[in-house]
Design an enzyme around this catalytic site. Structure first.
Site, PDB file in Angstrom:
ATOM      1  N   LYS A 116      -0.418   3.490   1.797  1.00  0.00           N
ATOM      2  CA  LYS A 116       0.205   2.355   2.487  1.00  0.00           C
ATOM      3  C   LYS A 116      -0.186   2.290   3.965  1.00  0.00           C
ATOM      4  O   LYS A 116      -0.183   1.221   4.564  1.00  0.00           O
ATOM      5  CB  LYS A 116       1.730   2.442   2.366  1.00  0.00           C
ATOM      6  CG  LYS A 116       2.244   2.380   0.925  1.00  0.00           C
ATOM      7  CD  LYS A 116       2.285   0.971   0.378  1.00  0.00           C
ATOM      8  CE  LYS A 116       2.814   0.946  -1.041  1.00  0.00           C
ATOM      9  NZ  LYS A 116       2.755  -0.378  -1.661  1.00  0.00           N
ATOM     10  N   GLU A 125       9.276  -5.001   4.113  1.00  0.00           N
ATOM     11  CA  GLU A 125      10.171  -4.623   3.023  1.00  0.00           C
ATOM     12  C   GLU A 125       9.634  -3.320   2.452  1.00  0.00           C
ATOM     13  O   GLU A 125       8.453  -3.017   2.607  1.00  0.00           O
ATOM     14  CB  GLU A 125      10.161  -5.700   1.939  1.00  0.00           C
ATOM     15  CG  GLU A 125       9.011  -5.606   0.928  1.00  0.00           C
ATOM     16  CD  GLU A 125       7.618  -5.741   1.527  1.00  0.00           C
ATOM     17  OE1 GLU A 125       7.489  -6.451   2.530  1.00  0.00           O
ATOM     18  OE2 GLU A 125       6.660  -5.135   0.995  1.00  0.00           O
ATOM     19  N   SER A 154      -2.125   8.005  -5.373  1.00  0.00           N
ATOM     20  CA  SER A 154      -1.725   7.105  -4.286  1.00  0.00           C
ATOM     21  C   SER A 154      -0.811   7.735  -3.252  1.00  0.00           C
ATOM     22  O   SER A 154      -0.771   7.300  -2.102  1.00  0.00           O
ATOM     23  CB  SER A 154      -1.051   5.855  -4.873  1.00  0.00           C
ATOM     24  OG  SER A 154       0.058   6.219  -5.669  1.00  0.00           O
TER      25      SER A 154
END
Ligand code: PLP
Length: 401
Positions: free
Chosen positions: A99, A121, A384
């Site tokens: 991210k 969010e 991830s």
């Protein structure tokens, strides 16, 4: 604009002028946001061809987030399941997940657009932590919306965001998960768009977000290709919530001869129970959060609640580019249950000494489940994120307390 395909549908370098990937995507947004979305599309298009901007982004990826992340040959796991497994270690990026690539890129864009406040969010909290980190680095004010259920199951990440100087606002509407946090962030943005940029955390939302986020995340696949030194994996696997880690890995491989792309969605309690997050596998096309895509909906088009043990996959939609990949056969989409994902955590932890995020564990679990069919093939899995945030949840589920 269209790269050569392999008879499985062309990879689209950019969505069309209406922001569509084939029949998916678009800009289904309130009137008040349209100027901001258009300004953002133009601002990003200009930044992305500006060597000053891209070199600052890549410099930060190298010096701040620790890229390139390693490509590890997971020899112990490979021996155990009888499939050659390579792991792209996004868990080793600063803040512990992919991210950060997107959050840093969009924070740089915010400064360039002359805005001073960020909102975001978050579900698993990793995007919230990444945005809070990028905001602290760039000197921007930051507020993150998070469903109350996710605040409970991701307490560690809530604490991290607060330490980074970000305001975390609980969202109590709906099921108190990611979908509701997105709604709240959109509402905030409509009110504050003059001063505020909304950093969407995945390849979802109205155009230009799916395109921007994919461009910031495609470094994952590009690095993997360089690290493979000419070798071609047979299968590339990634988990799919909104789909950002998966598209970041898939896009550079898409259309390459001999490479199969597999996205793993959350089957939750099991597809047949209706309690899952498999938007492609068990959903249908509709409009969610500003884009046409596969989503979970009832016969009247009402959005259904998603369910997954992993907060990051607990979302009733998927990025429009994945919807396009699914229809054209550029990738195929499968699913893994909560129970199987817990098995994936256990397997990777014990075999390799890596505790994966529950999201990433879906990809591990699929490869382990399909090991017989994958024998003698090389499988590249995008890991991830790391599992620190999930330790409490996992311990309670498998009785390790
Ligand atoms: C570690 C990790 N993997 C995957 C995801 C799912 O998001 P995406 O599908 O956009 O990669 C999340 C979302 O929070 C996450 O934290």
């Amino acid at each position: 604009m269209v790269a050569a395909g392999t008879g499985r549908g062309p990879r689209l370098e950019r969505p069309d002028e209406r922001g569509r990937f084939g029949e998916y995507g678009g800009m289904f947004a309130p009137e008040t946001l349209m100027p901001a979305l258009e300004q953002l599309a133009a601002g990003f298009a200009e930044a992305w061809v500006d060597p000053g901007f891209t070199s600052e982004f890549h410099h930060l990826l190298a010096t701040y987030t620790g890229r390139p992340t390693p490509l590890q040959s997971a020899d112990h796991l490979s021996r155990e399941i009888g499939v050659r497994v390579l792991l792209k270690r996004e868990d080793l990026a600063h803040t512990g997940a992919h991210k950060i690539n997107n959050a840093l890129g969009q924070a740089l864009l915010t400064t360039r657009m002359g805005k001073s406040r960020l909102i975001a969010e978050t579900g698993a909290g990793q995007h919230g932590v990444a945005t809070a980190t990028a905001a602290a680095y760039a000197g921007l004010e930051c507020l993150v919306y998070m469903g109350e259920k996710d605040i409970e199951r991701q307490a560690l990440n809530v604490q991290r965001m607060r330490m980074l100087g970000t305001d975390v606002v609980p969202v109590t509407s709906g099921a108190g998960t990611l979908k509701d946090a997105v709604n709240e962030a959109m509402r905030d943005w409509v009110r504050t768009v003059e001063t505020t940029h909304y950093i969407i955390g995945s390849v979802v939302g109205p155009h230009p977000f799916p395109w921007i986020v994919r461009e910031f995340q495609k470094v994952i696949g590009e690095e993997s290709i360089a690290q493979l030194e000419g070798e071609t994996p047979d299968v590339v696997v990634a988990c799919v919530g909104g789909g950002s880690n998966a598209i970041g890995m898939f896009y550079p491989f898409a259309g390459r001869e001999g490479v199969e792309l597999v996205g793993v969605e959350a089957a939750g309690h099991g597809i047949e129970t209706g309690r899952h997050g498999a938007s492609i596998g068990a959903g249908s096309p509709g409009i969610l959060h500003g884009a046409r895509t596969y989503m979970l909906q009832d016969d009247e088009g009402q959005v259904l609640e998603a369910h997954s043990i992993s907060a990051g996959l607990d979302y009733p939609g998927v990025g429009p580019e994945h919807a396009y990949y699914a229809d054209t056969g550029l990738a195929r989409y499968v699913s893994i249950t909560d129970e199987e994902a817990l098995g994936g955590v256990d397997l990777l932890s014990r075999a390799e000494g890596i505790i994966p995020a529950l999201e990433s564990a879906h990809a591990i679990a699929w490869v382990a489940r399909e090991a017989d069919a994958l024998r003698d093939r090389t499988v590249l899995i995008n890991l991830s994120g790391r599992g620190d945030k999930d330790v409490e949840m996992i311990a309670s589920k498998i009785g390790m307390r």
